[in-house]
Design a protein around this motif. Structure first.
Motif, PDB file in Angstrom:
ATOM      1  N   ASP A   6       0.787  -1.146   0.368  1.00 10.60           N
ATOM      2  CA  ASP A   6      -0.006   0.169  -0.178  1.00 10.60           C
ATOM      3  C   ASP A   6       1.152   0.696  -0.326  1.00 10.60           C
ATOM      4  OD1 ASP A   6       0.038   1.372   2.920  1.00 10.60           O
ATOM      5  OD2 ASP A   6      -0.101  -0.491   3.548  1.00 10.60           O
ATOM      6  N   GLU A   7       0.082   2.326  -0.363  1.00  6.44           N
ATOM      7  CA  GLU A   7       1.280   3.638  -0.366  1.00  6.44           C
ATOM      8  C   GLU A   7       2.166   3.926   0.913  1.00  6.44           C
ATOM      9  OE1 GLU A   7      -1.889   6.950   0.161  1.00  6.44           O
ATOM     10  OE2 GLU A   7      -1.571   5.895  -1.584  1.00  6.44           O
ATOM     11  N   ASP A   8       1.465   3.185   1.650  1.00  7.56           N
ATOM     12  CA  ASP A   8       2.276   4.144   3.290  1.00  7.56           C
ATOM     13  C   ASP A   8       3.224   3.011   3.366  1.00  7.56           C
ATOM     14  OD1 ASP A   8       0.397   6.195   3.040  1.00  7.56           O
ATOM     15  OD2 ASP A   8      -0.726   5.270   4.783  1.00  7.56           O
ATOM     16  N   MET A   9       3.964   1.997   2.552  1.00 11.09           N
ATOM     17  CA  MET A   9       4.463   1.145   3.504  1.00 11.09           C
ATOM     18  C   MET A   9       5.674   1.529   3.032  1.00 11.09           C
ATOM     19  SD  MET A   9       3.656  -2.927   2.525  1.00 11.09           S
ATOM     20  CE  MET A   9       1.862  -3.126   3.380  1.00 11.09           C
ATOM     21  N   PRO A  10       6.569   0.802   4.801  1.00 14.20           N
ATOM     22  CA  PRO A  10       7.277   1.908   4.485  1.00 14.20           C
ATOM     23  C   PRO A  10       8.804   0.359   3.524  1.00 14.20           C
ATOM     24  CG  PRO A  10       7.487   1.450   7.141  1.00 14.20           C
ATOM     25  CD  PRO A  10       5.912   0.710   5.473  1.00 14.20           C
TER      26      PRO A  10
END
Lengths: 129, 664, 259
Positions: A112-116
């Motif tokens: 997902d877009e926030d995943m570091p």
């Protein structure tokens, strides 16, 4: 049997754990945050490695449930370090051909877009050769 | 040249099973000076000693070498046998063929070879032995007991009952120790105060006992029979001889903010206080850290209300000197600081308490008058979790805990659980245990009663984490037999913390040159056969300062200790050890190296006149050893750079002869 | 005061805030973070096995660079700190690992754990001092109730990390007080949020992070701070709570008036 002995020795060597120090208090299992997800619990890893039951541990999904939080390592009054056994058994599995637990192809579906990215770096480190 | 007899003991199969004893006797028979050499099944037996005595007579032996067990075991036996035939007892040497050979080797060839070498070594030494005579020293017929807990009180009472004077030195304001803080005692549930306070009164009233409370050992010199102690009597700011213990000062003191140690800090006491109602001596003490008068000169109320004028703000610490024939260490224990176990919430969650704190919370004279209320909101707890082995049985390298079992926790936890279920049947009690250890008379029955009769839930497992969850504690634990992780919402958590020797033990041990183990417990002279004596002559051990023990065991040991002390005090004179250091004044260069290393203060320096060249007189500073104080440790002989210092019975020449014999 | 600085991969992408506010605050407090040239990802997880060498090499390279600069090595991300500090300990105490790593790297001067590894918080506590920090605060965060989330990696294994008392740490609470806010007392602050398995076992990660967030909220926190991008992601994404989770450096910058 000899195969099992070799596997036990490999796990003991690669973990550096002295399973004989365990006094069976169960504090590792008491403190484990992944208890509910595990089939075999930290104290069982210690006991089963001592008994040479590496195959049973290796076949269990428990080896992928450990969070590597070091709580059992830190709180064990006997200095046994169960987490290192979990890692050693897991390594014994994924070092075999075709046994990577996480394959790069599976990653895009998890993103997902926030995943570091460190999440994937660590997952690949832990679960793949 | 000596006429030496060699006697090799089989010790049954203990030695003979690994060492070819006949070959050893044969080989040693060819050593210079050996005129007789034999082997025998048990040299220490009556017939073995007889064999030795006959050989001494028949072969006109001047020295004896026994190849046997450790000299710690039978040196005295063989010396006595030799002395019975008119030989000086210091003409006997022992080659340790058991502990140093047969018990630690497996291969007979190697073991036999080593046994021969050790035998040869003893022969080389005995060639240089000289007859030694032990001197005598008088005995001061008074004992010092350091620590006024149940151990110290029992030892003092027993010694005093035998007719000898005893001083008890106690660092707190009252005697009584930890037992005074306990509520009930296992396994019979008598009230601790009910059985302890009569003994405290007995001690106070005994004409042979002097109690120095609020006092500490300042220094100790001397040796068995002749100790000289300095005792610091700390300023109470109250004249003990005038104070009647009426307590009016403690009531009127306006400074009520000092934590009450006796109640484990759960409530406050005044700056002037009497620790508890049955304190002995029952006199008030002013706590200088809190007293307004002592801190800034403003107050003085206690002085005004005291009817007998006992308050004395100018009082100073006083040092008194006393002489003793024997010293008893009874310094006791404390629970470890549970704050290091943050995962159990101690120190951050007020309702996590230690077992000793629970004793006060359950005691009728405690902060809650005996009603069990939890500290945070003074509510009655309905679910209580006990955690065993907090800081006990840890691995040697563990930084937080102790490697030993604290021994008392299993039983007092069963007691707590039982008492709570008895008094508050609506309370659920869980005990998390690793093992339940109950070796003691009526102990296991007691624990079973807690389970079977009182329905205490014993869970084989451990608590991993305690967190505060609003007004409740959340306990996460393992139940190993069920294979579950438990989550219990508890009202109170009780930690059975490990016990450790009192912090003052280390400095007292140093003052007394009494050895301690790595855990700061005092070491006994022999773990089985001399359990109440320190290896340092004249120092005796009573109670938990020697190792964890419960009250029955402490009292037994305290009485055993008293018996040993009485054995010393009953003698008018004691034989000294003749194996002491001696300084050759002609070789001494006056450097003081020996004086600095001597742990017993046995060496002094003095200026002495010597004949110089050309009929002149030289004044030189030389060392001399007080043979009554010297314990023969040999530290000075190693430190001496000029070789002037030598140890009788273990002279430098003898040691070198032994080394040569080994290297031959 | 100059330190070598290892930012780590996440701080260059998803965790930029952690890095940016740390640099601004460092400037305000008068110390310099000199980013290592050509640093490589530390691997994000410490390889526990004694026979793992390759996975330790990148950490050793960072440690060697700092040594060659003659500087202490500062980290910011909890995971990087844990990996680099543990590898450093291996190099100092495990002769077998040190030998094999040195044989592989073929350095001019072999490396044996000489570099001091400091977390940014340790710089604040031990090199700057919380009292000095407090004096430098221009915008104290008065009235804010902050839950300090330590997680696992800064504290454990405590024998090696030596960061603080692992069961009763105070460094973050002291930090919170220094910036004028009030620390919240709560028990789950050093329990794992399950970050490592957030990708492959979302259910477990959700359960763990819920437990952590609930405990902080229940004890009255209005904000949670962390030093770990993985924890921040997991707690914010899977924690099931409105409680904001931010990097400690963000509050630091705010208090120093450099946000």
């Amino acid at each position: 049997m000899s195969h099992s002995n070799n596997a036990t020795e490999q796990v003991l060597r690669s973990s550096g754990v002295d399973v004989r120090k365990c006094m069976r208090c169960g504090k590792c299992t008491a403190t484990c945050p992944a208890f509910d997800e595990m089939e075999y619990h930290p104290h069982q890893f210690v006991y089963m490695v001592e008994k040479g039951q590496i195959e049973r541990l290796a076949a269990s999904p428990s080896i992928y449930k450990c969070l590597s939080c070091f709580a059992c390592v830190d709180r064990c009054p006997r200095g046994v370090e169960p987490a290192k056994l979990v890692e050693a058994v897991r390594l014994a599995v994924i070092r075999q051909q075709g046994q990577n637990h996480m394959k790069p192809e599976a990653i895009p579906a998890m993103l997902d877009e926030d995943m570091p990215q460190q999440l994937f770096v660590s997952a690949m480190r832990k679960y793949s050769k | 040249m000596q006429r030496i007899g060699v006697f090799i003991c089989h010790c049954g199969t203990n030695i003979a099973g690994t060492v070819d004893v006949k070959a050893v006797a044969e080989a040693l028979s060819h050593e210079p000076g050996v005129v007789f050499s034999t082997d025998y099944q048990y040299m220490c037996s009556e017939s073995g000693q007889q064999l030795m005595r006959e050989a001494i007579r028949e072969h006109k032996l001047t020295a004896v070498v026994v190849g046997s067990c450790s000299p710690r075991m039978h040196e005295a036996t063989f010396r006595k046998a030799a002395a019975a035939e008119g030989l000086n007892s210091y003409m006997v040497e022992i080659a340790n063929l058991r502990e140093h050979v047969s018990w630690i080797h497996k291969d007979m060839k190697e073991a036999t070879e080593k046994a021969i070498i050790l035998g040869r070594t003893a022969i080389a030494k005995v060639h240089l032995n000289t007859p030694l005579t032990a001197g005598e020293s008088p005995v001061t017929k008074r004992a010092l007991v350091i620590g006024g807990g149940i151990a110290g009180i029992q030892t003092a009472l027993d010694i005093a009952d035998a007719g000898f004077e005893v001083d008890i030195v106690e660092k707190s304001a009252t005697i009584g120790g930890k037992m005074a803080q306990l509520d009930k005692t296992f396994p019979t549930l008598d009230c601790a105060a009910c059985i302890l306070t009569p003994k405290m009164v007995d001690a106070a009233q005994h004409e042979k006992i002097s109690i120095y409370a609020y006092s500490e050992l300042e220094s100790m010199k001397g040796y068995i029979g002749n100790f000289k102690a300095q005792i610091r009597r700390k300023a109470r700011y109250v004249d003990e001889t005038k104070c009647t213990g009426c307590g009016i000062c403690t009531e009127k003191c306006p400074m009520k903010k000092a934590p009450n140690e006796f109640n484990m800090g759960f409530d406050k006491r005044g700056a002037v206080y009497i620790p508890f109602a049955q304190a002995v001596p029952k006199v008030a003490t002013i706590d200088a850290d809190y007293c307004l008068m002592l801190k800034n000169g403003k107050c003085g109320i206690c002085s005004k209300v005291c009817g007998v004028g006992a308050i004395d703000y100018t009082q100073k610490d006083e040092i008194i000197e006393r002489e003793y024939g024997a010293v008893v260490v009874a310094t006791g224990f404390n629970p470890i600081d549970a704050k290091v176990y943050g995962e159990y919430g101690y120190g951050t969650c007020p309702d996590v308490v230690t077992s000793l704190e629970l004793e006060r919370l359950m005691n009728a004279a405690g902060p809650t008058n005996g009603t069990l209320l939890r500290p945070s909101d003074k509510a009655h707890p309905h679910k209580i979790v006990f955690v065993q082995c907090v800081g006990s049985r840890c691995t040697e390298t563990d930084e937080r805990g102790k490697p030993y079992c604290s021994k008392i926790c299993c039983m007092y936890t069963a007691k707590h659980a039982m008492l709570i279920r008895e008094k508050y049947p609506d309370t659920e009690v869980y005990v998390f245990y690793i093992d339940v250890r109950t070796p003691g008379k009526n102990f296991d029955e007691f624990y079973r009663r807690a389970v079977e009769q009182y329905g205490v839930h014993y869970v084989k497992g451990m608590v991993g984490k305690v967190t505060q969850n609003g007004g409740q504690l959340h306990v996460q634990a393992s139940d190993l037999l069920a294979g579950e992780q438990l989550h219990i919402d508890a009202d109170l958590v009780v930690l059975a913390t490990a016990i450790e020797p009192d912090k003052t033990a280390r400095s007292i041990g140093t003052m007394l040159t009494a050895s301690m183990d790595t855990n700061d417990f005092f070491t006994e002279a022999h773990p089985k056969l001399r359990p109440v004596e320190s290896p340092t002559a004249g120092i005796f051990l009573s109670g938990v300062c020697q190792g964890p023990k419960d009250i029955p065991e402490t009292v037994s040991q305290a009485s055993a200790c008293a018996a040993k002390v009485i054995g010393v005090l009953a003698k008018d004179k004691l034989l000294c050890n003749p194996c002491v250091a001696e300084s050759d004044e002609l070789m001494c260069n006056g450097c003081s190296a020996c004086e600095k290393v001597c742990p017993y203060g046995a060496i002094t320096y003095a200026d002495k006149e010597f004949r110089g060249p050309n009929r002149t007189t030289l004044v030189r500073r030389v060392a001399s050893v007080n043979p009554a104080v010297c314990q023969g440790c040999g530290a000075c002989t190693v430190a001496c750079p000029s070789g002037a210092m030598d140890l009788k019975g273990f002279s430098n020449k003898q040691i070198m002869a032994e080394v040569d014999a080994i290297c031959k | 005061m100059k330190f070598s600085y290892f930012p780590g991969c996440t701080l260059k992408t998803k965790g930029k805030d952690l890095d940016i506010f740390a640099r601004k605050s460092a400037e305000a407090l008068g110390f310099a973070l000199c980013e290592l040239a050509d640093w490589q990802c530390c691997g994000a997880v410490y390889p526990m096995a004694k026979d793992e060498i390759a996975t330790k090499l990148s950490s050793v390279r960072a440690l060697v660079s700092a040594r060659d600069e003659g500087q202490e090595l500062v980290t910011l991300c909890s995971a990087c700190h844990n990996v680099i500090k543990q590898v450093n300990n291996d190099m100092a105490t495990d002769a077998d690992i040190a030998l094999r790593v040195n044989n592989y790297l073929g350095l001019d001067t072999p490396y044996n754990g000489e570099t001091t590894v400091l977390h940014y918080l340790e710089v604040l506590r031990d090199r700057i001092g919380f009292d000095k920090l407090k004096a430098a605060v221009t915008n104290p965060l008065k009235g804010r109730k902050i839950a300090a989330y330590y997680g696992c990696l800064l504290l454990r294994p405590s024998k090696i990390m030596q960061f603080d008392d692992a069961e009763n740490p105070t460094i973050l609470e002291d930090f919170i007080r220094a910036i004028g806010a009030e620390p919240v007392s709560w028990g789950m602050r050093n329990e794992c949020c399950g970050g490592y398995i957030a990708a492959e076992d979302k259910a477990q990660a959700t359960k763990r992070s819920n437990t952590v967030m609930e405990d902080a909220a229940k004890n009255g926190a209005d904000t949670m701070i962390t030093a770990c991008p993985l924890c921040l992601y997991n707690l914010a994404k899977n924690g099931g709570s409105d409680l904001p989770v931010v990097y400690f450096t963000e509050l630091l910058a705010e208090a120093l008036g450099v946000k």
